[in-house]
Design an enzyme around this catalytic site. Structure first.
Site, short mmCIF file in Angstrom:
data_model
loop_
_atom_site.label_atom_id
_atom_site.label_comp_id
_atom_site.label_asym_id
_atom_site.label_seq_id
_atom_site.Cartn_x
_atom_site.Cartn_y
_atom_site.Cartn_z
N MET A 199 -3.28 -6.40 -7.95
CA MET A 199 -3.69 -7.75 -8.38
C MET A 199 -5.21 -7.78 -8.50
O MET A 199 -5.92 -7.25 -7.64
CB MET A 199 -3.26 -8.79 -7.33
CG MET A 199 -1.77 -8.78 -7.04
SD MET A 199 -1.32 -10.15 -5.96
CE MET A 199 0.39 -9.74 -5.59
N ASP B 80 1.84 -3.40 -5.67
CA ASP B 80 1.36 -4.57 -6.41
C ASP B 80 -0.15 -4.52 -6.57
O ASP B 80 -0.89 -4.66 -5.59
CB ASP B 80 1.75 -5.85 -5.67
CG ASP B 80 3.24 -6.13 -5.76
OD1 ASP B 80 3.75 -6.20 -6.89
OD2 ASP B 80 3.88 -6.25 -4.70
N HIS C 126 7.17 0.19 -4.48
CA HIS C 126 6.56 -0.79 -5.38
C HIS C 126 5.15 -1.13 -4.90
O HIS C 126 4.95 -1.53 -3.75
CB HIS C 126 7.45 -2.03 -5.39
CG HIS C 126 7.07 -3.09 -6.37
ND1 HIS C 126 7.46 -3.07 -7.69
CD2 HIS C 126 6.34 -4.22 -6.21
CE1 HIS C 126 7.00 -4.15 -8.30
NE2 HIS C 126 6.30 -4.87 -7.43
N MET D 131 10.28 -11.46 -13.09
CA MET D 131 9.70 -12.05 -11.88
C MET D 131 10.53 -13.25 -11.44
O MET D 131 10.82 -14.14 -12.23
CB MET D 131 8.26 -12.53 -12.15
CG MET D 131 7.21 -11.44 -12.30
SD MET D 131 7.07 -10.33 -10.89
CE MET D 131 6.66 -11.46 -9.55
N MET E 61 -0.58 -6.67 -11.99
CA MET E 61 -0.80 -8.09 -12.26
C MET E 61 -2.28 -8.25 -12.54
O MET E 61 -3.05 -8.78 -11.72
CB MET E 61 -0.34 -8.92 -11.06
CG MET E 61 1.19 -9.02 -10.98
SD MET E 61 1.77 -9.46 -9.34
CE MET E 61 1.80 -7.83 -8.58
N HIS F 76 3.05 -2.17 -10.21
CA HIS F 76 3.21 -3.46 -10.88
C HIS F 76 1.82 -4.05 -11.06
O HIS F 76 1.22 -4.51 -10.09
CB HIS F 76 4.10 -4.36 -9.99
CG HIS F 76 4.28 -5.74 -10.50
ND1 HIS F 76 4.81 -6.76 -9.72
CD2 HIS F 76 4.02 -6.31 -11.72
CE1 HIS F 76 4.86 -7.87 -10.43
NE2 HIS F 76 4.38 -7.62 -11.64
N ASP G 217 11.88 -9.07 -9.03
CA ASP G 217 10.80 -9.03 -8.03
C ASP G 217 10.45 -10.44 -7.57
O ASP G 217 10.05 -11.27 -8.38
CB ASP G 217 9.58 -8.36 -8.68
CG ASP G 217 8.41 -8.18 -7.73
OD1 ASP G 217 8.57 -8.42 -6.52
OD2 ASP G 217 7.34 -7.77 -8.21
N SER H 30 8.28 -3.36 -1.44
CA SER H 30 6.96 -3.70 -1.95
C SER H 30 5.92 -3.60 -0.84
O SER H 30 5.97 -4.34 0.14
CB SER H 30 6.97 -5.12 -2.53
OG SER H 30 5.64 -5.53 -2.75
#
Ligand code: DX5
Ligand code: ZN
Length: 218
Positions: A32, A30, A28, A132, A63, A61, A170, A5
């Site tokens: 956000m 993230d 990965h 998660m 979020m 991913h 994750d 990640s």
């Protein structure tokens, strides 16, 4: 499969950091938005740029709130897999179809306190289930072992032919926790601090993979 990640990488050197572990299966990323989670990272322009600098399949991913509106851009940018949150999606079945039509695998994520059962029918339209194992928002948090019950259930549904998803986990995955997750039936392990916090990130990926393999024989 091991998916480092980037959240734990040096954000000023993302292109370099993306390639520190050449044997990584997925990278990965993230995303956000400061609304769905109380943290802000990066968005589509950064993912588009990153794509030019790595051959590792990118696993986004998201979020974020309203993924129905924003997720498609990440698929069109060339992501291998795009994961949205079940808690945020308005029409997850349509969203999965749109992601696949744009050439990506479709992933659905559930937070630690979100049960799996209500999402099983929806998951028939998805390629990946991301369980998660920390509250989403930050790297370096402690693994929540209770989520492994959901992993076991998902594994059973896949092994009996009821679902065809890849099971991903994750949050808090490291040398101390990966074996329990592997035994519960995880296919793909996301690891942020355990990879980027290691002296040798490439070796950390190899050794996490070896550990997971050793206890499942897969
Ligand atoms: C957390 C992110 C994770 C995070 C994991 O919200 O989704 O991908 O990077 O970091 P570690 O492996 O350090 O728990
Ligand atoms: Zn993540």
């Amino acid at each position: 499969m091991i998916a480092p990640s980037l959240l734990s990488a040096d954000f000023a050197r993302l292109a370099e950091e993306a390639n520190v572990a050449p044997s990584a299966d997925w990278l990965h990323v993230d995303v956000m938005d400061g609304h769905f989670v109380p943290n802000l990272t990066l968005g589509l322009p950064v993912v588009q740029s990153l794509m030019k600098y790595t051959n590792i399949p990118v696993d986004c991913h998201l979020m974020i709130e309203d993924p129905d509106r924003w997720a498609i851009g990440y698929a069109e940018a060339g992501s291998y897999n795009v994961t949205v949150h079940a808690e945020a999606a308005h029409n997850p079945v349509k969203l999965a179809k749109d992601l696949r039509a744009a050439g990506a695998k479709a992933g659905l994520s559930i937070k630690p306190k979100t049960p799996l059962e209500p999402w099983v029918e929806v998951l028939r339209h998805y390629d990946t289930l991301l369980v998660m194992s920390v509250e989403p928002g930050f790297g370096g948090q402690a693994f929540i072992p209770e989520v492994l019950d959901k992993v076991r259930t998902a594994r059973r549904l896949v092994d009996t032919g009821h679902l065809r998803v890849l099971v991903q986990i994750d949050g808090g995955i490291n040398a101390d926790t990966i074996e329990a997750a592997a035994e519960a039936g995880v296919d793909c392990f996301v690891a942020g601090s355990a990879v980027y916090g290691a002296d040798d990130p490439a070796l950390a990926v190899e050794s996490l993979r070896a550990q997971a393999r050793a206890c499942t024989g897969r």
